[in-house]
Design an enzyme around this catalytic site. Sequence first.
Site, PDB file in Angstrom:
ATOM      1  N   ALA A 513       0.819  -1.210   0.000  1.00  0.00           N
ATOM      2  CA  ALA A 513       0.000   0.000   0.000  1.00  0.00           C
ATOM      3  C   ALA A 513       0.849   1.255   0.000  1.00  0.00           C
ATOM      4  O   ALA A 513       0.638   2.172  -0.802  1.00  0.00           O
ATOM      5  CB  ALA A 513      -0.951  -0.006   1.202  1.00  0.00           C
ATOM      6  N   LYS A 611     -12.835  -0.246   4.178  1.00  0.00           N
ATOM      7  CA  LYS A 611     -13.489  -1.509   3.809  1.00  0.00           C
ATOM      8  C   LYS A 611     -12.462  -2.577   3.447  1.00  0.00           C
ATOM      9  O   LYS A 611     -12.524  -3.708   3.943  1.00  0.00           O
ATOM     10  CB  LYS A 611     -14.445  -1.277   2.642  1.00  0.00           C
ATOM     11  CG  LYS A 611     -15.353  -2.455   2.343  1.00  0.00           C
ATOM     12  CD  LYS A 611     -16.433  -2.050   1.339  1.00  0.00           C
ATOM     13  CE  LYS A 611     -17.452  -3.160   1.160  1.00  0.00           C
ATOM     14  NZ  LYS A 611     -18.551  -2.760   0.263  1.00  0.00           N
ATOM     15  N   GLU A 683      -0.194  -7.848   7.367  1.00  0.00           N
ATOM     16  CA  GLU A 683       0.356  -8.876   8.251  1.00  0.00           C
ATOM     17  C   GLU A 683       0.171  -8.544   9.731  1.00  0.00           C
ATOM     18  O   GLU A 683       0.316  -9.419  10.579  1.00  0.00           O
ATOM     19  CB  GLU A 683       1.832  -9.085   7.932  1.00  0.00           C
ATOM     20  CG  GLU A 683       2.020  -9.732   6.572  1.00  0.00           C
ATOM     21  CD  GLU A 683       3.449  -9.647   6.076  1.00  0.00           C
ATOM     22  OE1 GLU A 683       4.085 -10.704   5.949  1.00  0.00           O
ATOM     23  OE2 GLU A 683       3.927  -8.538   5.786  1.00  0.00           O
TER      24      GLU A 683
END
Length: 727
Positions: A513, A611, A683
Amino acid sequence: MNTVKKSGVGQAIDRVEGHLKVTGKAKYASEFPVENKVYAQGINSTIAKGEIVSIDTSEAEKLDGVLKVITYKNAEKLKTFDKEMTAIGTDSIAPVLQSNKVNYYGEYVGLVVAETFEQAQYAARLVKFEYKKDPSAVIKFEESRSKAYTPDNGSNYSRGDMQKGLSEADVVVEQTYNTPIEHHHPMELHAIIASWENGKVMAYASQQMVDDATIAISSTFQIPKKDVRVVSAFVGGGFGSKLNLERHAIMAVMAAKMVGRPVQVTVTRTQMFTNTGMRQQNEQKMRIGAKNDGMLTALSHETLSHTSTNMEYQEPCGMVSKMLYKVPHNEVTYKLIPMNIQTPFAMRAPGEATGSFALESAMDEMAWKLKMDPIDFRIKNDTQTDLHENRPFSSRLLVECLRIGADKFGWKDRKMEPGTNKKGNWLIGYGVSAASRNSPYQRTYSKVILDLEDDGKVHATIQMDGTDIGTGSYTIIAQTASEYLKIPVEQVSVELGDSNFPVTPGSGGSWGAASYCNGARAACENAVKGLKDNRNIPQDENVALAELLKRNQIKTFEAEGMAEPSKEFEEYSVFSFGANFCEVWVDKDTGMYRIKRMVNVGSAGKILNPKTAYGQIIGGLTMGAGMVIAEKTQVEPNFGNFITRSFADYHVPVNLDLANIDVVFLPEEDKIANKMGIKGIGELGITSVAASIANAIFNATGKRMRDLPITPEKLIEAEVEEGVAIS
């Protein structure tokens, strides 16, 4: 969920590629329409160690549709490793079928190529191998401790003096925790369609890291990297198993060259146990010392694991123990046993998922011995400095995660004395654990293409070779472009997973990201800057994108961008932090238990899309619960094959196994981490989940469960801990 704005980051929008997936238009590796394609099936060894002494391919070769049977006798010559025990990496070469030696049960020893998938599968069963078994095969972990060695990779670490720290302690906890072999098992099987044309390779492959896959193919076949193209447009999960290029992909490329046609290889579910990596078994010995007031004096984390006999991989279980708490005397050590089992490799949160089970269980044990609340104990030993790196954290909201989570969960209702919270035949327990995960940020290139359409709207296309492994990369990249170009998300397209696109680090390690979105940001900013510079428009002047294109008298404009860590980034330790809370109900007679509630609180920088981020945490919590409930790959002790080799016997959690789950994201924008303030989250969700469940089971029953998975049989047989009075 509440949304932040109509466009850009922060909005809980649906996945932009969602309609492609639900309509079947999203192309996964084995679904690309390639003309003249044939199919291949790998053949696996049936011994753990030895040599192939003869091969009979005649029966298979007589079958209609069979084009080629490939073994070490006729395989293409590939680059092989220069030395034994080479450390495995994401761009490692992957030689296969290069000798008659067998290193583990299930190792590929052949490949059958045929016109249809069914012909290939049937023919593969007809190829006969005769082996000379080597009786020295190492397949029993418990009996092989004497073979353990210390890896020469600089991973062992110490600060202070452990013996001094333990001698200064009023209370010492010394326990061993065990985690078994686990397998990744993404929904999409590993697959590839490979072809050659004019000396160049084209591969549609299910890979997490496209650039590294091209390096692995080019290096293995000794051809220029520019002559290899890898496309991974959609990846149906990976969890680390698709980080590196596995042997099935090399066999497909080899077969395509040998038969002169595109070749598809799909790894079967059973082969995903033997041929696509796994999480290794870890035995972790923890020693923790503390004063009566709760201050830690010493912490030691010793890990014994296994690797294969020809390649080296070590799961960094002690990573969390080096930095999570303020402890002056600290030691982390590793030993590896070479075994005739396939090479293990990274599985979601490698090191943190397993290491945090040991650390956070031991912390709970210490809190119990000190008669301290487990949250108060952790908070007392909080630190804003990474003592391992001797650098401050860029931001660290672990205390806030613990306190807010405690309030959300209702921790005040927890009874410290185990076995005292009852409802009928159920014993109810509350557990907590702290979590941390390194938040890497890597150099990323991106391209943006702007098109002024006839209706006056600008459509933007973002291109990069990054992948979406189900995490929502397409969506957050589109939201980033929307944010920095100031256009609606609907006017943004994202194209990923093609090695012809600008290079990224790929998906893995929780860097996706931050890396992808900052790369997209840089390209978008450069596009706007370039358009303004061309017309001498001040950079701070607010001009709509469509107007900028009109003033430049163009309908199309391209720009590239590159984002990478700043010098300031290198001066700090950048981590995401979290806390897990769990309520478990245990039947006191049968040992059956239910996870009733889970609360996860995380501080992971700017949340680009609540979301998709929520989905990542849910997935992590599920995998963490799976570690406790059932997941375990068992090795047959005589032959070295896996007893568990399908979903009939390797069990993963289902809906009824899980709880009511609340996820809380703390507001945080860490601008030291990167310009957008993003940190990794994929993670963090699995880290220390197993410990929170085990700690809840202790609070319910007074029994410490130190070996995963925790089964009803183990619970029934376990003794109540000394000092616990269960009525």
